[in-house]
Design a protein around this motif. Structure first.
Motif, mmCIF file in Angstrom:
data_model
loop_
_atom_site.group_PDB
_atom_site.id
_atom_site.type_symbol
_atom_site.label_atom_id
_atom_site.label_comp_id
_atom_site.label_asym_id
_atom_site.label_seq_id
_atom_site.Cartn_x
_atom_site.Cartn_y
_atom_site.Cartn_z
ATOM 1 N N PHE A 62 0.833 -1.205 0.000
ATOM 2 C CA PHE A 62 0.000 0.000 0.000
ATOM 3 C C PHE A 62 0.866 1.252 0.000
ATOM 4 N N PHE A 92 1.743 -2.179 -13.136
ATOM 5 C CA PHE A 92 2.423 -3.093 -14.053
ATOM 6 C C PHE A 92 2.310 -2.626 -15.497
ATOM 7 N N PHE A 95 -11.198 -5.827 -13.667
ATOM 8 C CA PHE A 95 -12.126 -6.965 -13.517
ATOM 9 C C PHE A 95 -13.494 -6.576 -12.995
ATOM 10 N N ASN A 109 -9.139 -2.882 -0.155
ATOM 11 C CA ASN A 109 -8.241 -3.875 0.434
ATOM 12 C C ASN A 109 -7.483 -3.289 1.627
ATOM 13 N N MET A 136 -4.626 4.337 -3.814
ATOM 14 C CA MET A 136 -4.091 3.839 -2.537
ATOM 15 C C MET A 136 -3.227 4.915 -1.889
ATOM 16 N N LYS A 196 1.287 -13.054 -14.007
ATOM 17 C CA LYS A 196 1.379 -11.597 -14.073
ATOM 18 C C LYS A 196 0.163 -10.947 -13.415
ATOM 19 N N SER A 254 0.383 -11.155 -9.648
ATOM 20 C CA SER A 254 1.309 -10.169 -9.095
ATOM 21 C C SER A 254 0.666 -8.794 -9.083
ATOM 22 N N ALA A 255 -0.005 -8.453 -10.180
ATOM 23 C CA ALA A 255 -0.591 -7.119 -10.284
ATOM 24 C C ALA A 255 -1.685 -6.918 -9.238
ATOM 25 N N GLN A 256 -2.503 -7.938 -9.021
ATOM 26 C CA GLN A 256 -3.559 -7.773 -8.010
ATOM 27 C C GLN A 256 -2.967 -7.766 -6.606
ATOM 28 N N LYS A 257 -1.911 -8.536 -6.407
ATOM 29 C CA LYS A 257 -1.244 -8.489 -5.097
ATOM 30 C C LYS A 257 -0.699 -7.101 -4.844
ATOM 31 N N ALA A 258 -0.206 -6.451 -5.914
ATOM 32 C CA ALA A 258 0.319 -5.102 -5.768
ATOM 33 C C ALA A 258 -0.783 -4.137 -5.354
ATOM 34 N N ARG A 259 -2.042 -4.494 -5.642
ATOM 35 C CA ARG A 259 -3.137 -3.652 -5.187
ATOM 36 C C ARG A 259 -3.699 -4.179 -3.860
ATOM 37 N N GLY A 260 -2.946 -5.039 -3.201
ATOM 38 C CA GLY A 260 -3.316 -5.495 -1.871
ATOM 39 C C GLY A 260 -4.254 -6.684 -1.851
ATOM 40 N N ALA A 261 -4.453 -7.355 -2.994
ATOM 41 C CA ALA A 261 -5.298 -8.537 -2.988
ATOM 42 C C ALA A 261 -4.694 -9.565 -2.050
ATOM 43 N N ASP A 262 -5.581 -10.187 -1.261
ATOM 44 C CA ASP A 262 -5.099 -11.170 -0.299
ATOM 45 C C ASP A 262 -5.533 -12.537 -0.781
ATOM 46 N N PRO A 321 -10.779 -11.451 -8.988
ATOM 47 C CA PRO A 321 -9.892 -10.481 -9.662
ATOM 48 C C PRO A 321 -8.845 -11.144 -10.550
ATOM 49 N N VAL A 326 -11.459 -13.196 -13.814
ATOM 50 C CA VAL A 326 -12.109 -12.311 -14.793
ATOM 51 C C VAL A 326 -11.092 -11.776 -15.820
ATOM 52 N N PRO A 327 -9.996 -11.169 -15.367
ATOM 53 C CA PRO A 327 -9.032 -10.689 -16.375
ATOM 54 C C PRO A 327 -8.481 -11.811 -17.251
ATOM 55 N N VAL A 345 -11.078 -12.490 -19.884
ATOM 56 C CA VAL A 345 -11.115 -11.397 -20.864
ATOM 57 C C VAL A 345 -9.927 -11.518 -21.815
ATOM 58 N N ARG A 365 -9.687 -12.209 -25.908
ATOM 59 C CA ARG A 365 -8.970 -11.311 -26.800
ATOM 60 C C ARG A 365 -7.981 -12.116 -27.641
#
Lengths: 289, 270, 292
Positions: free
Chosen positions: A84, A90, A98, A112, A161, B176, B179-187, B202, B205-206, B209, B213
């Motif tokens: 945070f 990225f 999503f 979060n 954030m 990838k 990692s990106a969702q973890k960077a937004r704090g996904a647990d 999260p 869904v991506p 998608v 594509r």
């Protein structure tokens, strides 16, 4: 005290297998609060590996990452809090959208964090304003937006954030010049207005030259240069020797100097080049008048 | 992580590697069936000897063969044990309460164990010496007579090829996105079952998608390259049976016939 | 001789949401009466920002899209003629933006063979074409590799080889370098310039990188579904203001000379490369030095 410091940071992929590869080796750098740092280097030079250490997505094989003077891996259970504080956008961030609406997607990070509804709303709207997203867009599905808008939603998702350090990995990749200028402008604005620390990873020397104050040059997993932008670009020959292309204006200045003209230090933006050349050329034009 | 496009394929240039994959596939199936023919030790010994001979021909490291057998050892042990304890004919060697071990039991158990091992080692020889792409190809051609019953073999094979091609790409992509969702704090690691399932949204869904594509892009690319299904399509790599392939067919058929013959010569021990 | 000619091409996407009750679609056309001729052997760059219609136009060149009005002829064949569709797609090969999504097979050489296999070429001939195509793009040593292990630039070169193996007369590349790093961009650009020069293959390069456009024989600038500028790079890039208005860049040397000219420095128009810019500047500086 630097906001981020790395001490002898090294990372090895697949250690103990035949595919073992040292991605970064012994990196020690200090980034001060409010710095705007560009990171350049080839694909495979370790740029992405380095930035993924700064927010604790990768754990160093050896060495340390200090955030505000504290080792981020002091308590591995608290690593989420580091993420945070050090926000990482990225490459092609629009591929992670999503939620049903752009608003909800931007709110993913702040929720979060466990913030309350009002605070989340405030942050989402502030972030959306920074990237120039109108309110009516926020209620749309992110998948209905244009490519550039999607990218900006994704960047807002990290900005919301309100991290102390914002890292962007190739934020302009694949955009047209208009989209690129818009996003670079917004990042610069965000940096100025919040006094935030921003790290911009890019392949584009032109983008780095235009926006950042300092430049970190990576080569084969090590730091090749880390200095003020002006100083790094004045070492254009060295940059070329590690295979990085310098902006065309810099090449023009190098060649003019090589021909014996006293044009001064390397310019790395067109604006600088004009300022540098005008007095030299004006003299001539003036004489003719 | 194993590389799915290679599967277990161990590149090489041995006799087995060079065989027509269709012939190889059919003969290995034939071998696997014939392992169940022998009713006597001589026949079984011949089956094992034949396998050893083929392994030598394949020039694969013996370690690899053992590696393929390792995971089925528990299965082999369990089935053997069941046979030992359940079969009560023959001379009793050992008896304790209701547990009874007989010569017949031991013989049957050994037969079954050896057969399973031959089966696994034999089929792994196929996957070690043939790449998944070639296997798909061979399967397409072997099944092509089924066109008569309106089974679109070409499309099936195309689907398998595309799956093989895109699985590594999608694995990389999943990594990838995580990692990106973890960077937004996904647990992704804590919480109860429901929470963990919700935490996957999260990521899934991506991934969906992006798969759409990619599928759309791929369809465009295939059309640009004049794809129109299996009709009138030729193949660069011809599968041609050569002298060694014919010899192999004769040898394996003779081997199977030999096993049958041995059943008449020697008394069944089962 | 024209290999591709677009005559008054209009294109609308069917959009029922926006249509009125009479079934009319009163929306803006994506392509608005485009007239364009691409000559055999030309290297044409098509510039424009996202949404200018440049990719839509490109998809008309190999019958992936059919015009809503007007017509497109490829080597004299109408793209609307269903019987000609495969011959048109063979003649005009297309390379797409994302290098990952256009490779079909798990082995490089098999992917390159995909096109000729679809065309029903005889196996021995396919083998020859595949080897030749891979050598041309410098990927022959990688023929047995798995595509997902290659770099972006290498993947795009494999994609180009896949087109070459169909023996095309023209290759249309739809932003082939947008997702590549500078090294990959250079690899791809060098490859297509060489194909144009040495094999005389017509190239249509859709891009928004100005330096790539500067390497072409001819630059076409698109804006809102129309052709805004069409000429040599020198001519097109002399319209600095016009290009900026539609959100495009000009190459840095061009921009530098343009800015200096605005301050009254007598520099020539149409400077494209750093070398030309250095030559022009040094001439002026020479005089300055001589005066002092």
């Amino acid at each position: 005290m630097p906001i981020i410091e790395t001490q002898g940071l090294s990372y090895t992929y697949s250690p103990g297998t035949p595919y073992k590869k040292d991605a970064i080796k012994g990196i020690s750098i200090k980034i001060e609060k409010g710095d705007f740092v560009g990171i350049i280097g080839h694909t495979g030079s370790g740029k992405s590996t380095l930035v993924q250490h700064l927010n604790g997505l990768l754990r160093p094989t050896s060495g340390k990452v200090l955030l505000n003077g504290r080792d981020i891996w002091e308590n591995p259970k608290k690593i989420r809090e580091v993420r945070f504080k050090v926000g990482l956008v990225f490459q092609y961030p629009e591929h992670q959208l999503f939620e049903e609406t752009a608003y909800k997607d931007i709110a993913f990070g702040p929720s979060n964090m466990g913030l309350d509804g009002d605070e989340i709303d405030k942050r989402v709207r502030t972030a959306a304003r920074f990237v120039g997203l109108k309110d009516e867009l926020l209620e749309k599905s992110p998948f209905e937006l244009s490519g550039g808008e999607k990218r900006r939603v994704a960047i807002a998702g990290v900005m919301a954030m309100q991290p102390e350090v914002l890292i962007l990995d190739e934020p302009t990749a694949g955009l047209d010049p208009k989209g690129r200028d818009m996003i670079l402008g917004q990042i610069a604005e965000y940096q100025k207005e919040n006094g935030a620390t921003v790290i911009l990873v890019s392949h584009s020397m032109e983008d780095i030259a235009r926006t950042t104050k300092k430049v970190l040059v990576m080569n084969k997993g090590s730091v090749a240069m880390f200095d003020e932008t002006q100083i790094v670009f004045s070492r254009a020959e060295e940059l070329q020797s590690i295979g990085l292309s310098v902006p065309a204006v810099t090449r023009i200045f190098m060649q003019l100097r090589g021909m014996g003209y006293n044009v001064g230090d390397n310019a790395y933006t067109v604006k600088q080049a004009v300022e540098r050349l005008l007095p030299l050329l004006k003299r001539e034009v003036g004489n003719n008048d | 992580m194993i590389d799915i496009t290679l599967g277990q394929y161990f590149p090489g240039n041995s006799f087995l590697h060079r065989m027509d994959p269709r012939v190889k596939m059919v003969l290995i199936f034939l071998y696997i069936f014939s392992v169940f023919i022998p009713q006597n030790w001589v026949g079984l010994g011949l089956a094992v000897a034949f396998l050893v001979f083929v392994i030598i021909l394949s020039r694969l490291p013996v370690k690899l063969i053992f590696k393929s057998i390792k995971p089925i050892i528990p299965l082999v042990l369990i089935t053997s044990a069941l046979n030992i304890f359940y079969i009560s004919d023959g001379t009793t060697l050992f008896k304790w309460g209701f547990i009874q071990i007989t010569t017949k039991g031991i013989t049957t158990a050994s037969f079954i164990a050896i057969r399973i091992i031959c089966l696994i080692a034999g089929s792994s020889l196929l996957t070690y010496t043939t790449s998944p792409t070639t296997l798909t190809d061979a399967l397409e051609r072997l099944l092509s007579p089924l066109k008569v019953v309106k089974l679109n073999v070409h499309e099936l094979a195309m689907m398998m090829t595309i799956a093989l091609r895109f699985i590594p790409t999608l694995i990389e992509e999943t990594d990838k996105i995580m990692s990106a969702q973890k960077a937004r704090g996904a647990d992704l690691e804590s919480g109860g079952l429901m929470q963990r399932i919700r935490a996957l949204i999260p990521i899934i869904v991506p991934l969906f998608v992006s798969s759409f594509r990619r599928a759309f892009d791929l369809a465009t690319a295939m059309e640009c390259r004049c794809y129109r299904g299996g009709e009138r399509r030729t193949r660069m790599k011809q599968m041609k049976m050569r002298v060694p392939d014919y010899i192999s067919i004769v040898v394996v058929l003779a081997f199977a016939a030999g096993l049958l013959g041995l059943n008449f010569i020697f008394k069944s021990v089962l | 001789m024209a290999i591709i000619s677009a005559e008054k091409v209009k294109f609308y996407y069917e959009n029922y949401e926006n249509s009125d009750n009479q079934g009319n679609t009163p929306q803006k056309p994506v392509l608005d009466s485009i007239d364009l001729e691409i000559k055999k052997g030309e290297f044409v760059a098509v510039l424009g920002h996202n949404g200018s219609g440049k990719s839509t136009l490109a998809k008309h060149f190999n019958a992936m899209l059919l015009p809503s009005g007007g017509r497109v002829l490829v080597g004299g064949r109408n793209t609307a003629d269903e019987n000609e569709i495969y011959e048109i797609r063979r003649m005009v090969g297309m390379v797409l933006q994302n290098p990952d999504n256009q490779i079909v097979s798990t082995i490089v050489e098999e992917d390159v063979a995909f096109g000729p296999e679809n065309l029903g070429v005889e196996p021995g001939e396919i083998r020859r074409r595949v080897d030749e195509a891979l050598k041309t793009v410098g990927m022959y040593d990688y023929r047995l590799h798995a595509p997902h292990k290659l770099s972006g630039g290498q993947k795009q070169r494999v994609a180009i080889a896949g087109i070459l193996a169909m023996r095309p007369e023209c290759i249309v590349l739809d932003e082939p370098t947008a997702m590549l790093d500078p090294k990959g961009r250079k690899e791809v650009l060098d490859t297509i310039s060489r194909l144009n020069r040495e094999q005389g293959i017509t190239i249509v390069l859709i891009t928004h990188y100005m330096d790539e456009a500067a390497a072409a024989d001819r630059v076409v600038v698109m804006e809102s579904g129309r052709i805004l500028l069409d000429g040599t790079p020198r001519e097109v890039f002399s319209h600095v203001d016009k290009l900026r208005q539609v959100g495009l860049d000009v190459p840095q040397p061009t921009e530098l000379c343009y800015e200096l000219r605005k301050h009254g420095i007598p520099l020539p128009e149409g400077v494209l490369t750093a070398e030309e810019c250095v030559a022009a500047l040094s001439m002026l500086l020479e005089e300055t030095y001589a005066d002092n």
